[in-house]
Design an enzyme around this catalytic site. Sequence first.
Site, PDB file in Angstrom:
ATOM      1  CE  LYS A   8      -4.802-111.064  -6.721  1.00  0.00           C
ATOM      2  NZ  LYS A   8      -5.719-110.069  -6.250  1.00  0.00           N
ATOM      3  CG  ASN A 189     -16.928-107.173 -13.390  1.00  0.00           C
ATOM      4  OD1 ASN A 189     -17.089-108.305 -12.910  1.00  0.00           O
ATOM      5  ND2 ASN A 189     -17.538-106.098 -12.926  1.00  0.00           N
ATOM      6  NE  ARG A 190      -9.649-111.375 -15.451  1.00  0.00           N
ATOM      7  CZ  ARG A 190      -9.580-111.771 -14.174  1.00  0.00           C
ATOM      8  NH1 ARG A 190      -9.867-110.925 -13.186  1.00  0.00           N
ATOM      9  NH2 ARG A 190      -9.204-112.994 -13.873  1.00  0.00           N
ATOM     10  CG  LEU A 191     -14.700-103.732 -17.357  1.00  0.00           C
ATOM     11  CD1 LEU A 191     -15.989-102.940 -17.112  1.00  0.00           C
ATOM     12  CD2 LEU A 191     -14.479-103.908 -18.860  1.00  0.00           C
TER      13      LEU A 191
END
Length: 212
Positions: A8, A189-191
């Site tokens: 997700k 982007n998982r940042l």
Amino acid sequence: MDIADFRKEYTRGGLSRREVPDDPSLLFGRWLEEAIVAELPEPNAMLLATASVECRPSARTVLLKGFEDGKFLFFTNYESRKGRQIAGNPHVSLSFVWLPLERQVHVEGTAAPLPAVESDAYFDSRPYGSRIGALVSPQSRVIPSRHELVRRFDEAFDAYRHRPLLRPSCWGGYAVTPQRYEFWQGRENRLHDRILYVLQSDGDWRIERLAP
Ligand SMILES: Cc1cc2nc3c(=O)[nH]c(=O)nc-3n(C[C@H](O)[C@H](O)[C@H](O)COP(=O)(O)O)c2cc1C
């Protein structure tokens, strides 16, 4: 179905160091309010982690029943597993996960029993069946059967109909005084954004950004 394929992207918002208040309880209060307004199921559910004196951790869900003067209140059985662990080691953590808002909050602090009058007041506010349940359930202990538990419940339910039902001394509240908060907001982007508050000896909170 391969759970490794579940992915997700988190896109709902961000959390900037410049925008957060000096006092983390204000931000927590705002996020809790937003979880309530969003009609999330059980927005006040939190994972309470405790550790034994041998440093073995355990965790379970409890309900936040008050957030007063920056303290987190919950109610339970003092002789339960968590109650016995807190008696030996008051350091706890609380985690709120509000998935539809792509948010989590971790709190670390120390738990102390609430004054008896406050536990009495909350106990008295509970529905009759919940009060009887608290009375007859030796929380976390092995019991012979569900049948035996229900038998004790039915017996007490009838017995206390016409007499006062006082809070059992083994049941009551705790207040958790926080020393550390971490607010997490999912990002692309998982940042993800992670803002950490750590209580300083002068009573101010140091605020820092953590790598996701
Ligand atoms: C949504 C939810 C809310 C819960 N709320 C409480 C609560 O407020 N107090 C409580 O003692 N247990 C609550 N429980 C049960 C605890 O998770 C746990 O089973 C129980 O307190 C015994 O934990 P222990 O054996 O680790 O002490 C709740 C469970 C769930 C799933």
